[in-house]
Scaffold this motif. Structure first.
Motif, short mmCIF file in Angstrom:
data_model
loop_
_atom_site.label_atom_id
_atom_site.label_comp_id
_atom_site.label_asym_id
_atom_site.label_seq_id
_atom_site.Cartn_x
_atom_site.Cartn_y
_atom_site.Cartn_z
N ASP A 125 8.71 13.07 17.14
CA ASP A 125 9.08 13.17 18.23
C ASP A 125 11.15 12.88 18.67
O ASP A 125 11.65 12.44 16.76
CB ASP A 125 9.17 12.53 20.10
CG ASP A 125 8.85 10.49 20.05
OD1 ASP A 125 10.46 10.64 19.68
OD2 ASP A 125 8.42 10.33 19.75
N GLN A 126 11.80 12.72 18.94
CA GLN A 126 13.28 12.59 18.89
C GLN A 126 14.01 11.24 18.70
O GLN A 126 15.20 11.07 18.55
CB GLN A 126 13.81 13.22 20.11
CG GLN A 126 15.65 12.93 20.27
CD GLN A 126 16.54 13.83 20.76
OE1 GLN A 126 16.09 14.01 21.79
NE2 GLN A 126 17.69 13.45 20.87
N THR A 144 8.57 5.11 25.08
CA THR A 144 8.75 5.42 23.66
C THR A 144 8.15 3.90 23.25
O THR A 144 6.77 3.83 22.49
CB THR A 144 9.51 5.81 22.72
OG1 THR A 144 10.24 6.79 23.60
CG2 THR A 144 9.32 5.90 21.61
#
Length: 121
Positions: free
Chosen positions: A27-28, A62
Protein backbone atom coordinates in the motif's frame (compact mmCIF):
# COMPACT_ATOMS: atom_id res chain seq x y z
CA UNK A 1 5.69 -35.99 1.46
CA UNK A 2 2.23 -35.15 2.72
CA UNK A 3 -0.52 -33.72 0.61
CA UNK A 4 -1.92 -30.31 1.61
CA UNK A 5 -5.65 -30.44 2.24
CA UNK A 6 -8.07 -27.74 1.17
CA UNK A 7 -8.69 -26.71 4.81
CA UNK A 8 -4.94 -26.35 5.41
CA UNK A 9 -4.59 -24.25 2.27
CA UNK A 10 -7.21 -21.78 3.49
CA UNK A 11 -5.73 -21.61 6.97
CA UNK A 12 -4.08 -18.41 5.74
CA UNK A 13 -5.80 -15.16 4.77
CA UNK A 14 -5.11 -15.85 1.12
CA UNK A 15 -3.91 -19.05 -0.57
CA UNK A 16 -1.42 -17.14 -2.75
CA UNK A 17 1.55 -15.95 -0.66
CA UNK A 18 2.61 -13.33 -3.21
CA UNK A 19 -0.76 -11.62 -3.36
CA UNK A 20 -1.33 -11.98 0.37
CA UNK A 21 1.97 -10.31 1.31
CA UNK A 22 2.01 -7.67 -1.42
CA UNK A 23 -1.59 -6.66 -0.72
CA UNK A 24 -0.57 -5.86 2.84
CA UNK A 25 2.83 -4.18 2.41
CA UNK A 26 2.30 -2.80 -1.08
CA UNK A 27 0.00 0.00 0.00
CA UNK A 28 0.97 3.66 -0.07
CA UNK A 29 2.26 3.84 3.53
CA UNK A 30 3.60 0.52 4.85
CA UNK A 31 7.00 0.67 3.18
CA UNK A 32 7.50 4.27 4.32
CA UNK A 33 6.71 3.29 7.90
CA UNK A 34 9.01 0.27 7.81
CA UNK A 35 11.78 2.38 6.26
CA UNK A 36 11.32 5.01 9.00
CA UNK A 37 11.75 2.32 11.67
CA UNK A 38 14.82 0.81 10.02
CA UNK A 39 17.39 2.27 12.41
CA UNK A 40 15.49 2.90 15.64
CA UNK A 41 12.18 2.69 17.45
CA UNK A 42 9.93 5.71 17.13
CA UNK A 43 6.92 7.20 18.81
CA UNK A 44 3.70 7.94 16.93
CA UNK A 45 4.27 11.70 16.57
CA UNK A 46 7.85 11.19 15.42
CA UNK A 47 6.67 8.77 12.74
CA UNK A 48 3.98 11.22 11.72
CA UNK A 49 6.56 14.01 11.31
CA UNK A 50 9.02 11.70 9.52
CA UNK A 51 6.49 10.59 6.90
CA UNK A 52 4.86 13.97 6.61
CA UNK A 53 1.84 13.69 4.37
CA UNK A 54 0.09 10.76 6.07
CA UNK A 55 -3.02 11.49 8.12
CA UNK A 56 -2.96 10.52 11.79
CA UNK A 57 -5.86 8.14 11.20
CA UNK A 58 -4.11 6.39 8.30
CA UNK A 59 -0.87 6.16 10.28
CA UNK A 60 -2.75 4.57 13.17
CA UNK A 61 -4.53 2.08 10.88
CA UNK A 62 -1.34 1.13 9.06
CA UNK A 63 0.62 0.68 12.30
CA UNK A 64 -2.10 -1.62 13.65
CA UNK A 65 -2.04 -3.69 10.46
CA UNK A 66 1.77 -3.94 10.44
CA UNK A 67 1.69 -4.99 14.09
CA UNK A 68 -1.03 -7.57 13.41
CA UNK A 69 1.02 -9.02 10.54
CA UNK A 70 4.14 -9.24 12.72
CA UNK A 71 6.32 -6.62 10.99
CA UNK A 72 6.46 -4.25 13.95
CA UNK A 73 6.07 -4.29 17.70
CA UNK A 74 4.24 -1.78 19.84
CA UNK A 75 5.64 -1.23 23.33
CA UNK A 76 3.73 0.72 25.95
CA UNK A 77 5.86 2.09 28.80
CA UNK A 78 4.17 2.47 32.19
CA UNK A 79 4.69 6.14 32.82
CA UNK A 80 2.53 9.24 32.95
CA UNK A 81 1.71 10.16 30.29
CA UNK A 82 1.97 6.74 28.69
CA UNK A 83 4.78 6.41 26.17
CA UNK A 84 4.31 4.12 23.17
CA UNK A 85 7.11 3.14 20.80
CA UNK A 86 7.00 1.25 17.54
CA UNK A 87 9.94 -0.86 16.37
CA UNK A 88 10.67 -3.46 13.75
CA UNK A 89 9.95 -7.01 14.85
CA UNK A 90 12.08 -9.93 13.66
CA UNK A 91 9.88 -10.30 10.58
CA UNK A 92 10.24 -6.59 9.78
CA UNK A 93 14.01 -6.80 10.16
CA UNK A 94 14.12 -9.78 7.80
CA UNK A 95 12.12 -7.74 5.28
CA UNK A 96 14.68 -4.88 5.21
CA UNK A 97 16.96 -6.49 2.62
CA UNK A 98 14.31 -7.08 -0.08
CA UNK A 99 12.59 -3.80 0.81
CA UNK A 100 15.81 -1.80 0.42
CA UNK A 101 16.55 -3.57 -2.86
CA UNK A 102 13.10 -2.55 -4.12
CA UNK A 103 13.62 1.03 -2.92
CA UNK A 104 17.00 1.21 -4.65
CA UNK A 105 15.49 -0.18 -7.87
CA UNK A 106 12.68 2.40 -7.69
CA UNK A 107 15.18 5.23 -7.18
CA UNK A 108 17.32 4.05 -10.09
CA UNK A 109 14.40 3.57 -12.48
CA UNK A 110 11.95 6.28 -11.49
CA UNK A 111 12.95 8.68 -14.28
CA UNK A 112 12.67 5.95 -16.93
CA UNK A 113 9.22 5.00 -15.63
CA UNK A 114 8.09 8.64 -15.69
CA UNK A 115 9.36 9.03 -19.28
CA UNK A 116 7.51 5.86 -20.34
CA UNK A 117 4.30 7.18 -18.76
CA UNK A 118 4.63 10.47 -20.65
CA UNK A 119 5.08 8.61 -23.94
CA UNK A 120 1.80 6.78 -23.32
CA UNK A 121 -0.18 9.99 -22.73
Amino acid sequence: MTKTTRSELFEFDHPCPIRDVLDRIGDQWSLLILKSLEHNAMRFNSLHREIGDISRQMLSRTLKRLEKDGYITRTVYAQVPARVEYALAELGISFLKPMNTLIQWADENHQAICRARKRQN
